[in-house]
Motif scaffolding. Structure first.
Motif: not given
Length: 558
Positions: A49-54, A33-44, A250-253, A230-236
């Motif tokens: 690639l959004l990678y769930g790393n554990g 019932c929560q639904g998706a919060s949306g895909r994080p934006p990517c630079p123009a 292929c992937y720029g980020e 950013r700790l607890g958020d992501k490594v870019v």
């Protein structure tokens, strides 16, 4: 040392394990019932690639990393003499070619023209510097032990008995590197692609010290370089334009998200918030297949073992009868067949079966016994060691909070209860658990190990291994058998000494192997270039994306 366990309840913990597994199966309904919060934006103009790393990395320094989740990130930024192709096989990296001496003890690598991300040339001296950093006792690298049997004088340098210059690595000019081995090592090209033989950017380390791994300071020679963490958020990571093969990346980020929550990751992959997740709960595979995610699910055999380790600094666990009782009492078939159900197989040895050069190692002497006989013998051994109803053995099991340990450890707890052992489970973040194992701050711990080389599994229990010998096991006869294996020129003799060593290990039981693993990932089918392989390595440089990805899936109830 952790506090002792409290009195455990008297209800059936085995049944509770199955109930908990069922509750976890139903978890997506709670999230639907929560639904998706949306895909994080990517630079123009950039493909992300959004990678769930554990898990959250503790470090991005090659000399300090220890976990698969850390290696996954850093191996996108640092490339060694060799690297891995899409199928996980060794291939040329910074080295374009190499030669080997007749006795197998000297390897000469010829380097390509490569640049660090700051424009500085990558040279043979960078490899010398990187290896010396790993071996420097001041670095306190827990990975240094991997080099002991491979590189000449590695152990003595790491112990401070010889200067760094004595290590068997030298630069013969800017683009020629020579490795002097302690023993012939047919699998060397596996190791030249790993962190212990990676180069280090001398200019960055010398300028910034330990802070060289921070965003803005990090210098890489691989396909990507560090932008933010950013700790607890992501490594870019962003594409490194100075990488020698950047035109084919292929992937720029790549954004690495730390999360050990398999259900949350699953929901995010469904909604398109993540492109892939390396954390998949084993007992949900059937549900995932029937709920529309069969094309996302990647399952493959993998070299690796999950095991329990006993801290021999704990008085009760110094008694081999106690360790054997604890190991033999565990119903591995129930864990793999009823709880996990993800392609895992029961393990009665530490080294996975069928590995090249060591296809048929020994198994625990009780491996073929029925469970009832094993548990009866466990009660007898515990009684002989002084434990029983009037004096129960109480232990704390420190474990990782990743999906599968959360499933199987209540079953282990129940099996031990059935033989009169009270075990308290204490979960920790994955990286925290391993850090505490390395300093022996635990009683019983759950751990895993991945390697293509059977010797590395056995090296985990050598007395000179250091922190990776989590339980502080010392058996000099065991060490001697491994030394004899290393000295053997004949592969059959080498395997014979390895079998003798593992036989000792299984008799002493400082570890309790539980199961041999299988890899599980959720990968959006729009991603191309993913190749299942037995070491479960998937360099992002080989991946890309179809221009028309499938629509995101709605969360579904089982």
């Amino acid at each position: 040392m952790a506090a002792r366990a409290d009195e455990a309840p008297t209800f059936d913990l085995r049944r509770l394990a199955l109930v908990l597994a069922g509750v976890l199966m139903l978890a997506p309904v709670l999230f639907a019932c929560q639904g998706a919060s949306g895909r994080p934006p990517c630079p123009a103009g950039v493909l992300c690639l959004l990678y769930g790393n554990g898990a959250e990395p503790a470090s991005l320094d090659p000399a300090q990393i220890d976990g698969v989740w850390e290696n996954t990130i850093v191996s996108e930024m640092i490339v060694g003499l060799t690297t891995r192709d899409a199928a996980g096989r060794p291939m040329p990296g910074v080295a374009r070619s190499w030669t080997t001496s007749a006795d197998g003890l000297t390897w000469t690598f010829h380097l390509r023209k490569a640049l660090w991300s700051d424009g500085t040339p990558v040279t043979a001296a960078d490899f010398v510097y990187g290896v010396r950093r790993v071996l420097d006792p001041r670095t306190a690298s827990f990975s240094a032990f991997i080099l002991y049997p491979i590189l000449k004088n590695a152990e003595a340098v790491n112990a401070g008995k010889l200067p760094a210059s004595a290590a068997g690595i030298e630069a013969k000019g800017p683009r020629t590197l020579v490795l002097h081995l302690a023993h012939p090592w047919p699998n060397l090209l596996i190791y030249t692609s790993t962190r212990v033989l990676w180069p280090a950017p001398r200019q960055a380390v010398r300028r910034w010290g330990d802070a060289w791994t921070r965003p803005g300071h990090y210098v890489s020679d691989g396909p990507y370089t560090l932008v933010s963490w950013r700790l607890g958020d992501k490594v870019v990571l962003r594409k490194n334009p100075r990488f020698w093969d950047a035109a084919h990346v292929c992937y720029g980020e790549v954004d690495f998200f730390p999360s050990a929550d398999a259900i949350s990751n699953e929901r995010r992959v469904r909604s398109g918030e993540l492109d892939l997740s390396t954390v998949v709960q084993s007992n949900r595979l059937a549900f995932l297949r029937r709920s529309g995610m069969a094309s996302y699910l990647r399952v493959a055999p993998e070299w690796g073992v999950t095991y329990l380790v006993f801290n021999l600094d704990v008085p009760a666990l110094r008694d081999v009868r106690v360790r054997q009782a604890l190991s033999m009492a565990i119903d591995r078939k129930f864990i793999t067949g009823k709880l996990l159900r993800g392609g895992q197989t029961p393990a009665y040895s530490l080294v996975p079966r069928g590995m090249a050069g060591y296809p048929h190692g020994p198994r625990a002497y009780w491996a073929s016994w029925p469970l009832a006989r094993r548990q009866a013998e466990a009660r007898r051994l515990l009684a002989a060691a002084g434990y029983g109803p009037q004096h129960p053995l109480k232990l704390v099991v420190k474990h990782r909070n990743s999906a599968d340990p959360m499933l199987f450890l209540p079953s282990v707890q129940a099996d031990w209860r059935s033989v009169g052992v009270d075990a308290q489970l204490e979960q920790n973040d994955v990286q925290v658990a391993y850090q505490e194992y390395e300093v022996h701050d635990f009683q019983v711990g759950d751990a895993g190990w991945l390697s293509e080389d059977p010797m590395v599994y056995l090296d985990l229990a050598r007395s000179d291994t250091g922190g990776q010998n989590y339980g502080d096991y010392v058996n000099h006869a065991y060490d001697a058998e491994l030394d004899a294996a290393l000295a053997a020129a004949d592969p059959a003799v080498r395997a014979q000494h390895m079998r003798a060593a593992e036989t000792m290990l299984l008799a002493d039981a400082p570890v309790a192997p539980l199961y041999f693993i299988a890899s599980h990932e959720l990968v959006n089918p729009a991603i191309t270039g993913w190749v299942d392989n037995p070491i479960d390595t998937h360099q992002v440089r080989w991946l890309c994306r179809n221009p028309a990805p499938p629509p995101s899936l709605a969360a579904a109830a089982p």
